[in-house]
Design an enzyme around this catalytic site. Structure first.
Site, PDB file in Angstrom:
ATOM      1  N   LYS A   1      79.212  57.329  82.014  1.00  0.00           N
ATOM      2  CA  LYS A   1      79.113  56.264  83.011  1.00  0.00           C
ATOM      3  C   LYS A   1      80.087  55.135  82.680  1.00  0.00           C
ATOM      4  O   LYS A   1      80.482  54.958  81.529  1.00  0.00           O
ATOM      5  CB  LYS A   1      77.675  55.748  83.076  1.00  0.00           C
ATOM      6  CG  LYS A   1      76.688  56.896  83.387  1.00  0.00           C
ATOM      7  CD  LYS A   1      75.261  56.421  83.464  1.00  0.00           C
ATOM      8  CE  LYS A   1      74.321  57.593  83.743  1.00  0.00           C
ATOM      9  NZ  LYS A   1      74.144  58.461  82.562  1.00  0.00           N
TER      10      LYS A   1
ATOM     11  N   TYR B   1      73.558  53.789  76.430  1.00  0.00           N
ATOM     12  CA  TYR B   1      72.545  54.448  75.625  1.00  0.00           C
ATOM     13  C   TYR B   1      72.822  54.242  74.137  1.00  0.00           C
ATOM     14  O   TYR B   1      73.539  55.011  73.503  1.00  0.00           O
ATOM     15  CB  TYR B   1      72.471  55.936  75.949  1.00  0.00           C
ATOM     16  CG  TYR B   1      72.211  56.252  77.407  1.00  0.00           C
ATOM     17  CD1 TYR B   1      71.610  55.309  78.257  1.00  0.00           C
ATOM     18  CD2 TYR B   1      72.552  57.482  77.943  1.00  0.00           C
ATOM     19  CE1 TYR B   1      71.365  55.607  79.589  1.00  0.00           C
ATOM     20  CE2 TYR B   1      72.298  57.781  79.277  1.00  0.00           C
ATOM     21  CZ  TYR B   1      71.725  56.842  80.089  1.00  0.00           C
ATOM     22  OH  TYR B   1      71.483  57.122  81.417  1.00  0.00           O
TER      23      TYR B   1
ATOM     24  N   ASP C   1      74.298  64.610  80.197  1.00  0.00           N
ATOM     25  CA  ASP C   1      74.609  63.295  80.763  1.00  0.00           C
ATOM     26  C   ASP C   1      74.360  62.208  79.724  1.00  0.00           C
ATOM     27  O   ASP C   1      73.302  62.164  79.086  1.00  0.00           O
ATOM     28  CB  ASP C   1      73.748  63.021  81.988  1.00  0.00           C
ATOM     29  CG  ASP C   1      73.937  61.600  82.496  1.00  0.00           C
ATOM     30  OD1 ASP C   1      75.014  61.312  83.050  1.00  0.00           O
ATOM     31  OD2 ASP C   1      73.026  60.770  82.300  1.00  0.00           O
TER      32      ASP C   1
END
Length: 308
Positions: free
Chosen positions: A80, A56, A51
């Site tokens: 995401k 990030y 994930d």
């Protein structure tokens, strides 16, 4: 490693997943070699669900994961949407607790067009044509405060339907939310079904608040739950020590007291607190999978051994 199917989709994930926030330089800079080593340690342990997110390291995590997966088959990926990246207008030494991130500016866009743009950027950084799961990232007041109504309207107005269309077209295998709060999950589920929710910090040994309303709702709707933030941003790993962190900040005294009691109970069972925290989430009947995130292969192996 055991696998489980996400909701009613064709997506199967390993019960233990690797969360890639740390390899985006969360809190400290991680060398490229070290990032690749911890990804290799996860792969060698049988983990196949990874994930990541544009958030990030402003895309750095996705880039590193993409490089690692080049030439490998069998990985299941989630990323995401909700943040769109553009080349930075000025140098960025640190952003959102990420040190030396990729040099990108960011803006939120939960509309259909924004979600698709975010996804296309992620596919490019990952070097893939599709991803298995897309999470709508950080929708809710936890991140957006009083501005959340605008973002929620954008998502419910066109973003949700765009994800439905992307799933029908085979560009993604499943979709849901990736959040730190419960109420937004219930609000979105009132609008339409979700395949999966990645819930951070709200179903742990310390914080079981998801059990009141969200867990029964997910069970009734057939929505899978992937659990992240299983140490509540640190304190369930360190114990109630000076400087312990809870919910991404200093732990208040009442939390320190509760964790001290949990630590005593774990010790009475002959196990460290961190091991008890790991077993709680892995064995919770609502949990489809558990995210382990670190930039240190030794820490990853220690957590996996604790689970065994």
């Amino acid at each position: 490693m055991k696998t489980i199917r996400i909701s009613r989709t064709g997506v199967e994930i390993t019960r233990i997943a690797f969360g890639c926030a740390s390899i985006g330089n969360l809190y400290r800079e991680v060398a490229e070699e070290d990032a690749q080593q911890v990804l290799q340690a996860a792969w060698d342990a049988g983990i196949r669900y990874f994930d990541t997110a544009p958030h990030y390291g402003r895309g750095l995590s996705e880039q590193r994961l993409g490089r690692f997966l080049t030439g490998r088959t069998g990985a299941v990926l989630s990323t995401k949407v909700g943040r769109v990246l553009t080349p930075a207008a000025a140098p960025i030494p640190e952003a959102d607790s990420y040190v030396r991130p990729a040099q990108n500016d960011v803006h939120y866009d939960y509309s259909g067009d924004g979600i698709e743009e975010s996804l296309e950027q992620s596919l490019d950084r990952l070097g893939v044509a599709r991803v298995d799961i897309v999470y709508v990232h950080d929708l809710g007041t936890y991140t957006h405060g009083t501005d959340n109504d605008r973002h929620l309207q954008a998502f419910l107005g066109s973003g949700y339907d765009r994800l439905v269309r992307l799933k029908k077209a085979g560009r993604i295998g499943a979709f849901g939310l990736g959040v730190n709060e419960i109420q937004i999950c219930l609000q979105v589920m009132d609008h339409g079904p979700l395949d999966v929710i990645l819930l951070a910090g709200r179903l742990t040994l310390l914080d079981r608040s998801a059990e009141d309303a969200l867990v029964p709702r997910c069970r009734m709707a057939g929505t899978s739950l992937v659990l992240g933030g299983i140490f509540n941003s640190g304190i369930l790993a360190t114990g109630p020590v000076a400087g312990a962190t809870y919910d991404y900040g200093p732990a208040p005294q009442q939390v320190l007291d509760r964790v001290a009691a949990l630590q005593d109970q774990a010790a009475a069972q002959g196990m460290p607190l961190a091991t008890a925290a790991l077993h709680f989430v892995r064995d919770h009947p609502a949990a489809a999978a558990v995210l382990l995130g670190t930039a240190n292969p030794t820490t990853l192996r220690r957590n996996l051994e604790a689970l065994r």
